[in-house]
Structure formats: structure tokens, C-alpha cells
Scaffold this motif. Structure first.
Motif, PDB file in Angstrom:
ATOM      1  N   ASP A  61       0.820  -1.215   0.000  1.00 43.59           N
ATOM      2  CA  ASP A  61       0.000   0.000   0.000  1.00 43.59           C
ATOM      3  C   ASP A  61       0.853   1.264   0.000  1.00 43.59           C
ATOM      4  OD1 ASP A  61      -2.285  -1.523  -0.040  1.00 43.59           O
ATOM      5  OD2 ASP A  61      -2.673  -1.362   2.114  1.00 43.59           O
ATOM      6  N   THR A  62       1.853   1.305   0.861  1.00 37.75           N
ATOM      7  CA  THR A  62       2.680   2.514   0.958  1.00 37.75           C
ATOM      8  C   THR A  62       3.415   2.793  -0.340  1.00 37.75           C
ATOM      9  OG1 THR A  62       2.986   2.262   3.345  1.00 37.75           O
ATOM     10  CG2 THR A  62       4.609   3.598   2.179  1.00 37.75           C
ATOM     11  N   LEU A  63       4.010   1.760  -0.927  1.00 37.16           N
ATOM     12  CA  LEU A  63       4.773   1.984  -2.154  1.00 37.16           C
ATOM     13  C   LEU A  63       3.866   2.285  -3.346  1.00 37.16           C
ATOM     14  CD1 LEU A  63       7.789  -0.466  -1.875  1.00 37.16           C
ATOM     15  CD2 LEU A  63       7.618   1.940  -1.266  1.00 37.16           C
ATOM     16  N   TYR A  64       2.661   1.740  -3.330  1.00 36.55           N
ATOM     17  CA  TYR A  64       1.711   2.110  -4.383  1.00 36.55           C
ATOM     18  C   TYR A  64       1.346   3.592  -4.269  1.00 36.55           C
ATOM     19  CZ  TYR A  64      -2.553   2.680  -7.038  1.00 36.55           C
ATOM     20  OH  TYR A  64      -3.493   3.151  -7.923  1.00 36.55           O
ATOM     21  N   ASN A  65       1.102   4.044  -3.057  1.00 40.14           N
ATOM     22  CA  ASN A  65       0.674   5.433  -2.840  1.00 40.14           C
ATOM     23  C   ASN A  65       1.807   6.446  -2.957  1.00 40.14           C
ATOM     24  OD1 ASN A  65      -2.118   4.966  -2.371  1.00 40.14           O
ATOM     25  ND2 ASN A  65      -1.643   4.195  -0.330  1.00 40.14           N
ATOM     26  N   HIS A  66       3.045   5.976  -2.883  1.00 41.45           N
ATOM     27  CA  HIS A  66       4.198   6.881  -2.931  1.00 41.45           C
ATOM     28  C   HIS A  66       5.247   6.365  -3.924  1.00 41.45           C
ATOM     29  CE1 HIS A  66       2.749   9.106   0.585  1.00 41.45           C
ATOM     30  NE2 HIS A  66       2.447   7.932   1.103  1.00 41.45           N
ATOM     31  N   GLU A  94       3.294  -1.790 -12.197  1.00 42.43           N
ATOM     32  CA  GLU A  94       3.217  -0.359 -12.447  1.00 42.43           C
ATOM     33  C   GLU A  94       4.533   0.367 -12.143  1.00 42.43           C
ATOM     34  OE1 GLU A  94       2.538   1.824  -9.368  1.00 42.43           O
ATOM     35  OE2 GLU A  94       2.911   0.023  -8.228  1.00 42.43           O
ATOM     36  N   SER A  95       5.646  -0.259 -12.514  1.00 45.98           N
ATOM     37  CA  SER A  95       6.933   0.423 -12.338  1.00 45.98           C
ATOM     38  C   SER A  95       7.038   1.666 -13.218  1.00 45.98           C
ATOM     39  CB  SER A  95       8.092  -0.530 -12.640  1.00 45.98           C
ATOM     40  OG  SER A  95       8.150  -0.855 -14.009  1.00 45.98           O
ATOM     41  N   MET A  96       6.226   1.728 -14.278  1.00 53.03           N
ATOM     42  CA  MET A  96       6.262   2.916 -15.137  1.00 53.03           C
ATOM     43  C   MET A  96       5.897   4.182 -14.348  1.00 53.03           C
ATOM     44  SD  MET A  96       2.810   2.762 -17.486  1.00 53.03           S
ATOM     45  CE  MET A  96       3.175   1.193 -18.240  1.00 53.03           C
ATOM     46  N   ARG A  97       5.224   4.020 -13.206  1.00 49.93           N
ATOM     47  CA  ARG A  97       4.841   5.189 -12.413  1.00 49.93           C
ATOM     48  C   ARG A  97       6.041   5.859 -11.746  1.00 49.93           C
ATOM     49  NH1 ARG A  97       1.471   3.957  -7.997  1.00 49.93           N
ATOM     50  NH2 ARG A  97       0.907   6.156  -7.887  1.00 49.93           N
ATOM     51  N   LEU A 102      12.775   9.273 -11.908  1.00 53.20           N
ATOM     52  CA  LEU A 102      14.171   8.842 -12.013  1.00 53.20           C
ATOM     53  C   LEU A 102      15.002   9.887 -12.756  1.00 53.20           C
ATOM     54  CD1 LEU A 102      13.695   5.048 -12.817  1.00 53.20           C
ATOM     55  CD2 LEU A 102      14.552   6.044 -10.691  1.00 53.20           C
ATOM     56  N   ASP A 103      16.159  10.185 -12.206  1.00 50.30           N
ATOM     57  CA  ASP A 103      17.051  11.215 -12.735  1.00 50.30           C
ATOM     58  C   ASP A 103      18.114  10.561 -13.621  1.00 50.30           C
ATOM     59  OD1 ASP A 103      19.155  13.112 -13.059  1.00 50.30           O
ATOM     60  OD2 ASP A 103      18.499  14.167 -11.253  1.00 50.30           O
ATOM     61  N   GLU A 104      18.061  10.871 -14.914  1.00 52.92           N
ATOM     62  CA  GLU A 104      19.016  10.268 -15.846  1.00 52.92           C
ATOM     63  C   GLU A 104      20.447  10.673 -15.535  1.00 52.92           C
ATOM     64  OE1 GLU A 104      18.069  10.555 -20.014  1.00 52.92           O
ATOM     65  OE2 GLU A 104      15.914  10.349 -19.608  1.00 52.92           O
ATOM     66  N   ASN A 105      20.643  11.855 -15.007  1.00 51.39           N
ATOM     67  CA  ASN A 105      21.999  12.291 -14.673  1.00 51.39           C
ATOM     68  C   ASN A 105      22.594  11.451 -13.553  1.00 51.39           C
ATOM     69  OD1 ASN A 105      22.208  14.418 -16.577  1.00 51.39           O
ATOM     70  ND2 ASN A 105      20.994  15.744 -15.245  1.00 51.39           N
ATOM     71  N   ILE A 106      21.780  11.131 -12.545  1.00 50.66           N
ATOM     72  CA  ILE A 106      22.263  10.274 -11.465  1.00 50.66           C
ATOM     73  C   ILE A 106      22.602   8.889 -12.000  1.00 50.66           C
ATOM     74  CG2 ILE A 106      21.611   9.096  -9.312  1.00 50.66           C
ATOM     75  CD1 ILE A 106      20.010  11.568  -8.547  1.00 50.66           C
ATOM     76  N   ASP A 119       8.161  -6.567 -14.862  1.00 52.15           N
ATOM     77  CA  ASP A 119       7.712  -5.181 -14.890  1.00 52.15           C
ATOM     78  C   ASP A 119       8.858  -4.190 -14.775  1.00 52.15           C
ATOM     79  OD1 ASP A 119       5.440  -3.317 -14.910  1.00 52.15           O
ATOM     80  OD2 ASP A 119       6.059  -2.849 -12.859  1.00 52.15           O
ATOM     81  N   VAL A 120      10.006  -4.644 -14.276  1.00 52.58           N
ATOM     82  CA  VAL A 120      11.182  -3.781 -14.135  1.00 52.58           C
ATOM     83  C   VAL A 120      11.729  -3.375 -15.504  1.00 52.58           C
ATOM     84  CG1 VAL A 120      13.484  -3.649 -13.056  1.00 52.58           C
ATOM     85  CG2 VAL A 120      11.635  -4.829 -11.892  1.00 52.58           C
ATOM     86  N   THR A 121      11.180  -3.945 -16.572  1.00 60.25           N
ATOM     87  CA  THR A 121      11.530  -3.531 -17.933  1.00 60.25           C
ATOM     88  C   THR A 121      11.457  -2.012 -18.090  1.00 60.25           C
ATOM     89  OG1 THR A 121      10.800  -5.636 -18.903  1.00 60.25           O
ATOM     90  CG2 THR A 121      10.855  -3.725 -20.376  1.00 60.25           C
ATOM     91  N   SER A 122      10.471  -1.384 -17.440  1.00 58.48           N
ATOM     92  CA  SER A 122      10.341   0.083 -17.518  1.00 58.48           C
ATOM     93  C   SER A 122      11.607   0.775 -17.026  1.00 58.48           C
ATOM     94  CB  SER A 122       9.153   0.559 -16.664  1.00 58.48           C
ATOM     95  OG  SER A 122       7.948  -0.038 -17.062  1.00 58.48           O
TER      96      SER A 122
END
Length: 345
Positions: A61-66, A94-97, A102-106, A119-122
Motif C-alpha cells: 500500500d505505501t509503495l503504491y501510494n508513494h 506499475e513500475s512505469m509510475r 528517475l534522474d538520468e543524470n544520477i 515489470d522492471v523492464t520500464s
């Protein structure tokens, strides 16, 4: 051809991070024994120390909401000089969320091994867009926490790809696959999943050899990502070997057919050098899936395109690791799939 930054290989004594970029399942009490088992095996089999990131066990629940929490964990792991690799607990839906967070520079400035599948394909495609090699391979809760013992095929592939800078070479199929369906309750932890005899690669079309750099992932996720910022354009597929596999929740065959036709219409099937398809979980719909691939290639006059089937990656245990961006060869005459360079620096 896009040259990706290749992360440094792991060594005994290194620290790796566990993250939950998709589902928060790892934080649920009924799988806590699998979390602990995976940590023990990291140390006992691979000599690695484990750091579970701040939000990785916050629960579903927490990770879905945040979703931003999940991205923060990846950033923190990449920025932590002690951590040398980042392993996903499990996939989800729903990893696309978290991709927008995500910061491409980091990612680019702190290249480290990032591994997971489904799902980690995203997330993999975000690393690809940032120019950093990532690894379509074992997840913590599925592979490192396999009941009774880890599969030797999986262990050997992890050591061959992630623990050296030597050329990976030949990747045969596993001589067995494990039957999917055993519940993850603690009462089953001493029950070994059934091993079913497996076959070698099957060539569904094409002759000779095809060589290109690897790109792909879970087919259902790739299909959902079309049109997003992380899905490569059709030209990016030139000179590539496309690797794909179905999730445990397969597209209906008629939907798979239309999705493949879309790849044909976009020019992707024409542009790629060859295709390698993972074994469907429990061989579900295997006949229909093979027939659909053959039909769609024929519709686009691509019957000569080399298409391998029955590879041991993705939603199968045991599994190999496919690094994005490495040069690979499909040899239809010898029934061999080879990676022609190292997976790590």
C-alpha cells in the motif's frame, strides 16, 4: 549503434542494495522468510553484503501510494559509494509510475549494476535512455529465495556475467525448468518445486547467423510502454537482437498477434537483426505463441528473420542474465546463442 556505459563487476565482499521498484510485496509479513533467505544466500554463495534500502520493505500500500519513494531508493543506492549493485526484489505491474521520478543524470554519473526482470523492464529502458547498461535477470524473491536451494544454472550465470569482465560466451538453455504455482507461504519453504525436463533452442524461422546488440524485456510491459519517453524509436532497433518473453499474465493470443503486428507496422521487426523468445511460464499456450510469431513475420515478408524460441530467461527458473547493449549472435545452424563480450567492466 548506441554504446552503453558498462558498470564495474562485483567482487566478494562488495555490498549490494535490495530495492522494490515495482510491487511492495517484499514488505509483507508472509514473505519475510524469503527476504531473509535471499540475504543469507547473497553472503554464503556470492560473498556479498546486503543493504535493504529505506523504503524497500514499506509494503504494497505505501509503495503504491508513494511511487517517488521507490525512485528515491534507486537514487540513494546509486549515490552510495559503498553499494556496487542494485537488485530488484520483484516485478509487479506499475513500475512505469516511478520512471518520471528517475534522474538520468544520477543514473549516468553513477553507473552500477541494476538487475531485475518482468515489470522492471520500464526501469531498464530508463537506464538504456540514460546510456547505462542494465541486466535483465534474476530477482531477489524469485531466484535468490528459491525453495530449498538456488538453481546451479542461475548461480553460474550470475557469476559469469556479474563477477568477471571476461567474455560471456555461449548461453545454453537450462536442462530443466521449475513448475510455477507453489505458494510462498512459510509452511512450503522446505518443499522443492518440481523440475521438468527442458529442451534446447528451437529455430522457428531463418538460417545462418544474426549478430546485434541486445534490447528487449517483458513483452507485455514493452507493449504498454509504446509511445512513452523511454520506448526507443524504430531506428534505435537497427542492428539489434530483440529479446522478449511473456509474463505470468499473458496477453490473449489475439492481443499478442495485434501487438506483434504493431511492431511490424512501426518498422521494428524489419529493423532488428534477429529475435530470441523466452520459454512461456509452464509452457502455457506455447503452440499458439509460436504459431503467432511465425504468422506475423510471414505477414511482413520476414520469414528469413532468425527467430529463436525456448530461451531460459524472464519468467522461468532457473534463468540466465541478458545485459542490455552487449553484442550477441544467434547461430541457427548450430542452435547456439552467444554473447560476444563481457557483461561488466
Amino acid at each position: 549503434m548506441k554504446n552503453l556505459i558498462k558498470p564495474n563487476h562485483l567482487q566478494s565482499g562488495d555490498t549490494v542494495a535490495f530495492v522494490s521498484p515495482s510491487s511492495g510485496l517484499a514488505g509483507e509479513e508472509f514473505v519475510s522468510h524469503r527476504v531473509e533467505l535471499a540475504k543469507q544466500r547473497m553472503e554464503n554463495i556470492f560473498g556479498l553484503k546486503v543493504k535493504v534500502m529505506k523504503h524497500a520493505l514499506d509494503g504494497i500500500d505505501t509503495l503504491y501510494n508513494h511511487p517517488q519513494y521507490r525512485a528515491e531508493d534507486i537514487h540513494d543506492a546509486l549515490l552510495d559509494d559503498e553499494i556496487k549493485g542494485v537488485f530488484s526484489f520483484i516485478g509487479g505491474e506499475e513500475s512505469m509510475r516511478i520512471v518520471p521520478y528517475l534522474d538520468e543524470n544520477i543514473i549516468r554519473e553513477h553507473p552500477k549494476i541494476f538487475m531485475g526482470y518482468s515489470d522492471v523492464t520500464s526501469i531498464h529502458l530508463k537506464f538504456y535512455k540514460a546510456g547505462v547498461m542494465s541486466y535483465y535477470g534474476p530477482a531477489v524473491l524469485t531466484d535468490f529465495a528459491e525453495n530449498v536451494e538456488m538453481d546451479d544454472y542461475t548461480i553460474k550465470n550470475i557469476k559469469k556475467v556479474l563477477f568477471t569482465n571476461n567474455t560471456i560466451g555461449n548461453i545454453p538453455t537450462s536442462n530443466y525448468y521449475r513448475k510455477f504455482g507453489l505458494k510462498w507461504s512459510e509452511s512450503n519453504k522446505n518443499v522443492s518445486r518440481e523440475k521438468i525436463n527442458n529442451q534446447t533452442y528451437e529455430v522457428l524461422s531463418g538460417k545462418g547467423k544474426a549478430t546485434g546488440t541486445l534490447i528487449g524485456g517483458c513483452f507485455e510491459v514493452l507493449n504498454n510502454l509504446r509511445g512513452t519517453e523511454v520506448f526507443p524509436n524504430e531506428d534505435a532497433f537497427k542492428g539489434k537482437i530483440l529479446f522478449v518473453e511473456n509474463s505470468e499474465s499473458q496477453l490473449p493470443i489475439y492481443f499478442l498477434k495485434q501487438a506483434l503486428r504493431s511492431l511490424g507496422y512501426m518498422g521494428i521487426l524489419k529493423n532488428i537483426e534477429g529475435i530470441i523468445v523466452g520459454k512461456p511460464q509452464n509452457d502455457e499456450n506455447i503452440k499458439e505463441i509460436k504459431e503467432t510469431w511465425i504468422q506475423v513475420l510471414k505477414e511482413h515478408h520476414l520469414e528469413d528473420k532468425i527467430l529463436f524460441f525456448n530461451a531460459s530467461f524472464g519468467h522461468n527458473e532457473p534463468k540466465c542474465i541478458l545485459p542490455y547493449g552487449v553484442v550477441a549472435t544467434l547461430d541457427a545452424e548450430q542452435l547456439k546463442f552467444e554473447i560476444n563480450e563481457s557483461g561488466c567492466s
